[in-house]
Write a protein that holds these residues in place. Structure first.
Motif, short mmCIF file in Angstrom:
data_model
loop_
_atom_site.label_atom_id
_atom_site.label_comp_id
_atom_site.label_asym_id
_atom_site.label_seq_id
_atom_site.Cartn_x
_atom_site.Cartn_y
_atom_site.Cartn_z
N GLY A 289 -80.13 23.22 29.58
CA GLY A 289 -81.02 22.07 29.58
C GLY A 289 -80.48 20.98 30.48
N ALA A 290 -81.01 19.77 30.31
CA ALA A 290 -80.63 18.64 31.17
C ALA A 290 -79.33 17.99 30.73
N ASP B 210 -76.84 13.24 38.22
CA ASP B 210 -76.89 11.78 38.13
C ASP B 210 -75.45 11.26 38.16
N TYR B 211 -75.09 10.60 39.26
CA TYR B 211 -73.73 10.12 39.43
C TYR B 211 -73.56 8.67 38.98
N GLY C 77 -67.32 19.09 41.34
CA GLY C 77 -68.75 18.83 41.52
C GLY C 77 -69.26 17.63 40.75
N SER C 78 -68.45 17.11 39.81
CA SER C 78 -68.89 15.94 39.06
C SER C 78 -68.71 14.65 39.83
N LYS C 79 -67.97 14.69 40.94
CA LYS C 79 -67.75 13.50 41.77
C LYS C 79 -68.65 13.56 42.99
N TYR D 12 -72.15 12.25 33.97
CA TYR D 12 -71.93 12.32 32.52
C TYR D 12 -72.22 13.75 32.09
N PHE D 13 -73.49 14.11 32.05
CA PHE D 13 -73.87 15.51 31.86
C PHE D 13 -74.09 16.16 33.22
N ILE D 14 -73.88 17.45 33.27
CA ILE D 14 -74.34 18.23 34.42
C ILE D 14 -75.37 19.21 33.89
#
Length: 936
Positions: free
Chosen positions: A576-577, A644-645, A618-620, A633-635
């Motif tokens: 999910g999102a 959403d960064y 990939g979170s940055k 926050y979430f991926i």
């Protein structure tokens, strides 16, 4: 030719070159400002960040982006909430907002946590780069926090600011400060005038200019803003329903001085704003005399506990025992009361000219000096340090269920601050930071040690409100430095027995639990095992990890959906999102690393590589920003998700851990055996290790993961040790090691380490070849839902579609089983490919492209070497297809070996009635006539 450095000269040069000390363990390298002793239970120990320098590559590039934020962000903004809580000047700084501001989610009840993250980021950045700018910021923050703690220890002090006529008293928003006037200040008057200059700093409703009352039944008050946003005066002996009131007509301007006055005489009340009557009530029968002597006589505080404390500044406050005339009130706008015909108030008169102390002189002649106070009093112990009152901690002790709008994880916040201070001390040697950290733990012990064990168990079991993060690990680290028995005892007060006992017994109780509330508990349990030797702590942590990996782990290395865990093995059913919370990946890396210290099990470093090279990188976002860390926050793993960064309202937990991750990428590249006999090379990353204990350096040069291997060159002096090179679990055949160009004998086993023992000399060169293949990983609960990997790299489809994309991969599979020939490389862009018009790229790229981590595997017909047999690809009851069974036997040394496998499986499927004999012949003929790439 420069002669090789001796061990002693290498050590000396390393110490001189390493401008920034780092967290170190005894015997692991150059002397740091503070050293944590290596626990005897560790079979392996890490190197300090300062001993491992990042070379050019993806990690250094991502770190450079985060350092833009570290250098550019104004730390006075972070300190604003701490200074406000202590009643200190906030220096005009604006709080960060989001979770760090009073107006953010849950009224900012997590404020202070981000400062801890920022301290840790700065400390790690200093250790890794030696940039003094980071150390200087740390020093300024520690100075400020020391001042905050000192201010909290004592009664609040007047904060004098420029006033309407001279000096005024400021009540910083978030300070919870008010002025307490003596009883009898109203003097039982039948006629009265109350006058005040105010400069509101916030538009909160119902913040009182003054409130005189016993409770919520008998009172009179003046608020700067009622529910309609305008001033209101009211008096009552029967609670809100019996109020006799006066309402203004316009809102008071923020950050500007306004004069307010109220008169009551002969049954008429009048409200004045800036000398003009704005409301009149001729039916006001109540006067101060009707209220009698009131207990609570406050400026800035309401008798209704839910109302906010007034934020802003006060100048002259006067009370007269008569109703001033309109002309007299108008005159107060231009002069001090003492300089007008009204004179000072005869019941009370406060000029607020004080610039020190905690009292305000009464100039009325009645000697009714006032006192500055906090609504919550003061801390229960002088070590208290926080950005909000101790009431957050006190309320938690009586809570039976979570409500983060009232109490939001105060011990979690305390952990972040504590960890940041410890890191500041360990990386810069600042003894003040250690003193602050030790004081916090002394304070926590003084609170928690007096509580019954049942109360503690209830507290720690409460969702969100009782979350305490990695505080146990931090307290154990502090205990290792201080040796205070109370600190170890404090760490054990956080034991959540039902979780520990279940996991120690191997009982999976994770379904429905909040993931990040619980993961860091287990790093703490490992440190408790180190300190106490209690086996249940180690067993619980080891079993817990196995409950998460792989059963609750997504392809990118992350875990959780909507912050919670679902049942073990449910992957496809949770996409999910709001999957893969970034904090969870951060904490699972810490846990994996620490478990490896105890066990040497390569599975922990295989997971470390997966999560680091995919989710963490990939979170940055691939951009720098002074104001924002730009971390997810979430991926979301739903099809077509756009990362959403700048999540939520900012300053989230995940942005905090993201800042930390980006400044310690090198922390697990190398480890050493506890006795120094071996060097573990866990990650193939461009780095230089300075191993002063051995008098050598190891420089690793690689473009990994774009390059399928790495080169390591030994420098410095001679030293005997075994170099243990990790063989990734996915590597398969083809992992090779050479030393100075000669192959090293031995059989590398995927999911283990390959050892090379020798006396190393300067210039010795180790070349590691790591075979990459394109492969798929299947969701545990739906084998047709798959993720694509090339070596350690998750390749994601970039496509705007919001449904699962169907792809077939066997059409051009190589004899090795490598699926890569089915994809078309993108010229000039390593690790970028296309398939059926869709681009595939590394997950680690921090873009805002819509991505598909998972796709639907569809192999409708039997195809070999790009040639379609025209036969539908049959599948069994479990979904396994004929092609699946054929290629499961790869690699094939020759085309003939592949054809024999095809014939064998075709015969079996024909015998089982799942394939006709004619179609079987077509399949075999197609396999025989096709051409194949050999692959990796």
């Amino acid at each position: 030719m420069t002669p090789p450095l001796s061990r002693r000269s290498l050590l000396r040069s390393a110490l001189l070159a390493t401008a920034a000390p780092s967290v170190a363990y005894a015997g692991s390298g150059p002397a740091a400002s503070a050293v944590l002793p290596t626990p005897p239970s560790w079979a392996v120990r890490p190197f300090a960040l300062s001993e491992v320098a990042l070379g050019e590559g993806v990690f250094a590039a991502k770190r450079a982006l985060m350092l833009d934020h570290a250098r550019g962000y104004d730390v006075d903004r972070l300190l604003q909430v701490f200074r406000a809580n202590a009643g200190l000047s906030t220096r005009g700084a604006v709080a960060p907002g989001g979770w760090e501001g009073l107006d953010g989610e849950a009224n900012g009840n997590l404020r202070g946590h981000y400062t801890g993250h920022f301290l840790t980021m700065l400390a790690q950045a200093y250790a890794g780069t030696g940039d003094r700018a980071h150390a200087e910021k740390i020093g300024s923050m520690v100075t400020a926090l020391t001042e905050v703690r000192e201010a909290l220890r004592h009664e609040p002090r007047v904060l004098g600011v420029a006033g309407r006529f001279g000096t005024a008293a400021e009540h910083v928003r978030g300070s919870h400060q008010y002025v307490d006037l003596p009883a009898g200040v109203l003097g039982g008057a039948y006629a009265i005038t109350l006058s005040a200059w105010v400069r509101p700093a916030h538009d909160a409703t119902w913040g009182r200019v003054f409130d005189f009352g016993d409770d919520t039944t008998r009172y009179l008050y003046l608020t700067a803003r009622n529910a309609d946003g305008v001033p209101r005066f009211a008096v009552t002996t029967a609670g809100p329903g019996g109020e006799q009131g006066l309402d203004g007509t316009a809102a008071l301007p923020l950050d500007e001085w306004s004069h307010l006055a109220v008169t009551i005489a002969d049954g008429t009340g009048t409200l004045y704003v800036d000398g003009t009557a704005v409301a009149r009530n001729p039916a006001m029968t109540l006067t101060p005399a009707a209220l009698g002597t009131l207990r609570n006589n406050w400026l800035g505080r309401s008798n209704f506990s839910s109302d906010p404390v007034f934020a802003g500044a006060f100048d002259e406050f006067n009370i007269w025992s008569r109703a001033l005339g309109a002309d007299e009130i108008a005159a107060l706008r231009g002069s001090r009361a003492a300089d007008t015909s009204a004179g000072r108030g005869d019941l009370a008169a406060y000029a607020f000219d004080e610039t020190a102390g905690s009292t305000f002189a009464d100039d009325s002649g009645r000697g009714l000096d006032a006192t500055l106070r906090r609504t919550w009093g003061g801390p229960s112990h002088p070590g208290f340090l926080a950005a909000y009152p101790e009431t957050q901690f006190i309320l938690l002790e009586s809570m039976t269920s979570g409500d983060y709008t009232k109490v939001w994880a105060p011990y979690y916040t305390a952990h972040k601050i504590l960890r940041g201070l410890l890191d500041a001390h360990l990386h810069t040697g600042d003894e003040r930071a250690l003193d602050l950290a030790s004081g916090m733990c002394d304070w926590m012990y003084s609170r928690l040690s007096r509580l019954p064990r049942a109360t503690l168990q209830r507290m720690w079991g409460i969702f969100s409100s009782g979350e305490f993060g990695g505080i146990v690990e931090a307290v154990c680290d502090l205990h290792a430095l201080t040796g205070k028995a109370e600190h170890l005892a404090l760490a054990r007060l956080f034991d959540l027995d039902r979780l520990i006992d279940a996991c120690a017994a191997g009982d999976d109780v994770l379904d429905g639990l909040h993931a990040n509330q619980h993961i860091p508990i287990f790093t703490g349990l490992l440190r408790l095992y180190d300190a106490t030797g209690e086996r249940r702590y180690l067993d619980a942590a080891t079993n817990f990890w196995d409950m998460v990996v792989p059963g609750r782990t997504y392809a990118i290395g992350g875990t959780s959906t909507g912050e919670f865990w679902k049942a073990h093995g449910v992957i496809a059913g949770t996409l999910g999102a709001t999957t893969a919370e970034t904090c969870c990946a951060y904490n699972m890396l810490k846990l994996s690393r620490m478990l490896f210290f105890h066990t040497r099990d390569a599975k922990y470093m295989d997971h470390y590589e997966r999560a680091l090279y995919n989710q963490v990188l990939g979170s940055k976002q691939d951009e720098g920003d002074a104001e924002r860390p730009l971390v997810t926050y979430f991926i979301g793993l739903e099809p077509g998700h756009v990362r959403d960064y700048t999540p939520k309202q900012g300053t989230t937990c995940c942005e905090g851990t993201g800042m930390e991750s980006a400044t310690k990428y090198q922390d697990s590249v190398y480890f050493t055996e506890a006795d120094g006999s071996a060097l573990y090379v866990n990650l193939y990353s461009p780095t230089t290790l300075t191993w002063a204990e051995k008098g050598v350096t190891v420089t690793q040069t690689t473009g990994y993961p774009r390059e399928r291997g790495s080169t390591l060159v030994v420098g410095g002096g001679r030293a005997a040790f075994e170099m243990r090179l990790r063989v990734p679990v996915w590597a398969g055949d083809g992992f090779r090691v050479t030393v100075n160009g000669r192959a090293v004998d031995g059989t590398p086993v995927p999911g283990s380490y390959f050892g090379v023992s020798r006396t190393w000399r300067p210039g010795d060169t180790v070349r590691v070849v790591v075979p990459f293949r394109l492969r798929v990983e299947k969701a545990l609960d739906d084998p047709s839902l798959q993720a694509l990997f090339h070596g350690p790299v998750n390749l994601v489809a970039r496509n705007t579609a919001t449904g699962l994309l169907p792809f077939g991969l066997y059409r051009d599979a190589a004899l090795s089983g490598d699926l890569l020939p089915t994809l078309t490389p993108v010229t000039g862009r390593p690790l970028h490919y296309t398939l059926d018009g869709t681009e595939f790229a590394p997950f680690s790229e921090g873009t805002e492209d819509p991505t598909h981590v998972y796709f639907r595997r569809v192999e409708p017909s039997v195809v070999f070497g790009g040639t379609d047999s025209g036969v539908a690809n049959p599948a069994g009851e479990d979904g396994t297809s004929l092609l699946d069974e054929i290629w499961a036997a790869a690699p094939f040394g020759t085309k003939g070996a592949l054809v024999r496998r095809v014939r064998e499986r075709v015969d079996a499927w024909v015998s089982a009635g799942l394939l006709s004999a004619g179609d079987g012949r077509k399949v075999v003929d197609t396999a025989r006539n096709a051409s194949y790439a050999r692959g990796a």
